[in-house]
Design an enzyme around this catalytic site. Structure first.
Site, PDB file in Angstrom:
ATOM      1  N   ARG A  79      -7.106  -2.099  46.040  1.00  0.00           N
ATOM      2  CA  ARG A  79      -6.111  -3.440  46.433  1.00  0.00           C
ATOM      3  C   ARG A  79      -4.692  -3.256  45.664  1.00  0.00           C
ATOM      4  O   ARG A  79      -3.749  -4.139  46.140  1.00  0.00           O
ATOM      5  CB  ARG A  79      -7.153  -4.353  45.308  1.00  0.00           C
ATOM      6  CG  ARG A  79      -6.509  -5.787  45.243  1.00  0.00           C
ATOM      7  CD  ARG A  79      -7.506  -6.596  44.601  1.00  0.00           C
ATOM      8  NE  ARG A  79      -6.848  -7.972  44.220  1.00  0.00           N
ATOM      9  CZ  ARG A  79      -7.063  -9.130  44.885  1.00  0.00           C
ATOM     10  NH1 ARG A  79      -7.676  -9.006  46.223  1.00  0.00           N
ATOM     11  NH2 ARG A  79      -6.476 -10.316  44.438  1.00  0.00           N
ATOM     12  N   ILE A 106      -2.932 -13.106  48.688  1.00  0.00           N
ATOM     13  CA  ILE A 106      -3.798 -12.087  49.027  1.00  0.00           C
ATOM     14  C   ILE A 106      -5.014 -12.760  47.563  1.00  0.00           C
ATOM     15  O   ILE A 106      -4.819 -13.347  46.755  1.00  0.00           O
ATOM     16  CB  ILE A 106      -3.463 -10.792  47.926  1.00  0.00           C
ATOM     17  CG1 ILE A 106      -4.875  -9.845  48.204  1.00  0.00           C
ATOM     18  CG2 ILE A 106      -3.002 -10.852  46.795  1.00  0.00           C
ATOM     19  CD1 ILE A 106      -4.660  -8.573  48.140  1.00  0.00           C
ATOM     20  N   SER A 107      -6.192 -12.995  48.386  1.00  0.00           N
ATOM     21  CA  SER A 107      -7.331 -13.860  47.783  1.00  0.00           C
ATOM     22  C   SER A 107      -7.800 -13.193  46.722  1.00  0.00           C
ATOM     23  O   SER A 107      -7.805 -12.190  46.333  1.00  0.00           O
ATOM     24  CB  SER A 107      -8.206 -14.211  48.713  1.00  0.00           C
ATOM     25  OG  SER A 107      -7.791 -14.964  50.074  1.00  0.00           O
ATOM     26  N   GLN A 108      -8.292 -14.269  45.910  1.00  0.00           N
ATOM     27  CA  GLN A 108      -9.293 -13.681  44.594  1.00  0.00           C
ATOM     28  C   GLN A 108     -10.407 -12.775  45.199  1.00  0.00           C
ATOM     29  O   GLN A 108     -11.013 -12.967  46.071  1.00  0.00           O
ATOM     30  CB  GLN A 108      -9.936 -14.900  43.923  1.00  0.00           C
ATOM     31  CG  GLN A 108     -10.897 -14.656  42.873  1.00  0.00           C
ATOM     32  CD  GLN A 108     -11.547 -16.009  42.469  1.00  0.00           C
ATOM     33  OE1 GLN A 108     -11.286 -16.995  43.069  1.00  0.00           O
ATOM     34  NE2 GLN A 108     -12.159 -15.923  41.171  1.00  0.00           N
TER      35      GLN A 108
END
Length: 207
Positions: A33, A59-61
């Protein structure tokens, strides 16, 4: 350097909240990530939160990514359409689960960055498209799985049309208040909708 943070994310944010799909956990464990966030955010890349990637996008959780992927139940036979490439993080995870990933990004700079990043990192089964996600990508349709990483106020009809019989689509839907919605198309073409949980995503951009 980031292995401890990644392991903690998997244990606390995912498994600790009920994510059980071994394929999803393995795919997220195998995806760095930190390579998909801005330089200034690398030290918090595994934090339990979405992170800005510029141009009004995020950028999503990690938990939400894992939750959506677990619900979709992706297999190696599936061609998956992703709407909203962003930095390419979710596409990278999808590539470990699916046969092929087609991902669409409308923001020119994000499209170029994600395409270069994914190519340089060696992902072979991802096709990055510059385009309007509301239209989908008919050339590779039908798709057995479709995932939206930004929120339209309603599901675009083109995406439902491009969903295969027996396919699943998951998306955040709404404006100020949003719900994560699962759409399933049975073998006769009938559509079923299920609201899963309240969420907050960036709005889906269109041309």
């Amino acid at each position: 350097m980031f292995q401890d943070e990644k392991s903690k994310m998997i244990k606390d944010q995912l498994i600790g909240r009920g994510i059980k799909d071994a394929k999803v956990l393995k795919a997220m464990s195998s995806t760095p990530r930190e390579e998909f966030v801005r330089e200034r955010d690398k030290l918090v890349s595994y934090a339990d939160t979405p992170l800005s990637i510029g141009w009004g996008q995020t950028i999503s959780q990690p938990y939400i990514v894992a939750y959506m992927l677990e619900i979709l139940d992706i297999s190696k036979e599936h061609v998956v359409l992703e709407i909203g490439t962003g930095s390419g993080y979710e596409a990278a995870i999808l590539s470990r689960l699916a046969k092929e990933v087609v991902t669409i990004e409308i923001v020119e700079d994000l499209y170029k960055e994600a395409k270069n990043r994914l190519e340089n990192m060696g992902y072979k089964n991802i096709e990055v498209i510059k385009g309007d996600g509301y239209r989908g990508y008919e050339k590779k349709a039908p798709y057995y799985r479709i995932i939206l990483s930004a929120a339209p106020t309603d599901i675009p009809e083109a995406l439902v049309d491009q969903l295969a019989l027996g396919g699943k689509l998951i998306a955040p839907i709404g404006g100020l208040f949003q719900d994560l919605v699962l759409i399933e198309k049975d073998e006769s073409g009938k559509i079923f909708k299920e609201r899963l949980l309240p969420v907050r995503f960036v709005p889906m951009v269109r041309e």
